[in-house]
Write a protein that holds these residues in place. Structure first.
Motif, short mmCIF file in Angstrom:
data_model
loop_
_atom_site.label_atom_id
_atom_site.label_comp_id
_atom_site.label_asym_id
_atom_site.label_seq_id
_atom_site.Cartn_x
_atom_site.Cartn_y
_atom_site.Cartn_z
N HIS A 50 0.83 -1.20 0.00
CA HIS A 50 0.00 0.00 0.00
C HIS A 50 0.86 1.25 0.00
N ARG A 52 0.69 5.22 0.73
CA ARG A 52 -0.17 6.14 1.49
C ARG A 52 0.20 7.59 1.22
N SER A 56 2.38 7.34 7.81
CA SER A 56 1.80 6.60 8.95
C SER A 56 0.59 5.83 8.44
N ARG A 57 0.15 4.86 9.24
CA ARG A 57 -1.02 4.07 8.86
C ARG A 57 -2.30 4.88 8.98
N ASP A 58 -2.22 6.05 9.60
CA ASP A 58 -3.38 6.93 9.72
C ASP A 58 -3.70 7.63 8.40
N HIS A 59 -2.73 7.69 7.51
CA HIS A 59 -2.94 8.35 6.22
C HIS A 59 -3.67 7.42 5.25
N LYS A 60 -4.44 8.04 4.39
CA LYS A 60 -5.24 7.32 3.40
C LYS A 60 -4.36 6.55 2.42
N ILE A 61 -4.81 5.33 2.05
CA ILE A 61 -4.15 4.55 1.01
C ILE A 61 -4.54 5.17 -0.32
N ARG A 64 -2.15 1.01 -4.55
CA ARG A 64 -1.83 -0.37 -4.17
C ARG A 64 -0.96 -0.96 -5.28
N TRP A 81 9.20 4.71 7.65
CA TRP A 81 8.52 4.96 6.39
C TRP A 81 9.46 5.56 5.37
N GLN A 95 5.72 1.59 4.06
CA GLN A 95 6.49 1.15 5.22
C GLN A 95 7.85 0.64 4.73
#
Length: 169
Positions: A50, A52, A56-61, A64, A81, A95
């Protein structure tokens, strides 16, 4: 007179060093996070990664990637990251653990893989645009690659994943 000559020589050397430093298009820095140069090419470790909008995982994907081994240009890093640029010029954050150092390329145009680095050499295979291959090494205008069960040479101008363009970084 001797002092004036010395000062003139120093000024010439200083101006020359500024001109040379400004002409270097490959501004490479060593990352404090990975200890590796930035920018640099790496490859996707998995067949599903993914991308983004932020680190961070808080950010929108926003993307892909589904091509294990696809080369990406690392342009920025944080501790966990990396911001990457793909062959189409899209930039996303992934990541760091999703990447590996193994060198790969992607074909930007349909190309004939040749037995030797020469347009007159026998063709080994015809590779379609978008093929991802392992990069062995490059010599002048040719790169030796391995795609599936084939090994041979393709024109460097037909691939992406070897020449780092730092414009805009």
């Amino acid at each position: 007179m001797l002092i004036r000559s010395f000062v003139s020589a120093c000024l010439i050397l200083t101006v020359t060093s500024f001109a040379t430093a400004g002409a270097d298009p490959q501004a490479v820095k060593i990352s404090q996070f990975s200890g590796k140069p930035v920018p640099r090419f790496e490859s996707l470790r998995y067949s599903a990664v993914h991308g983004r909008k932020g680190p961070s995982r808080d950010h929108k994907i926003v993307w892909r990637y589904e091509r294990e081994g696809m080369p990406v240009l690392v342009i920025k890093e944080t501790r966990d990251w990396v911001q990457v640029r793909d062959a189409d010029g899209d930039e996303v954050w992934v990541q760091a653990r999703m990447l590996k150092d193994a060198p790969h390329i992607v074909l930007m145009t349909e190309s004939v893989m040749r037995k030797k680095p020469n347009v007159a050499a026998r063709g080994v295979a015809t590779l379609q645009e978008g093929v991802v291959a392992e990069l062995d090494h490059c010599e002048a205008a040719w790169c030796e690659i391995k795609a599936d069960k084939y090994r041979g040479w393709v024109s460097k101008s037909a691939i992406w994943g070897t020449e780092i363009q730092t414009g805009g970084l």
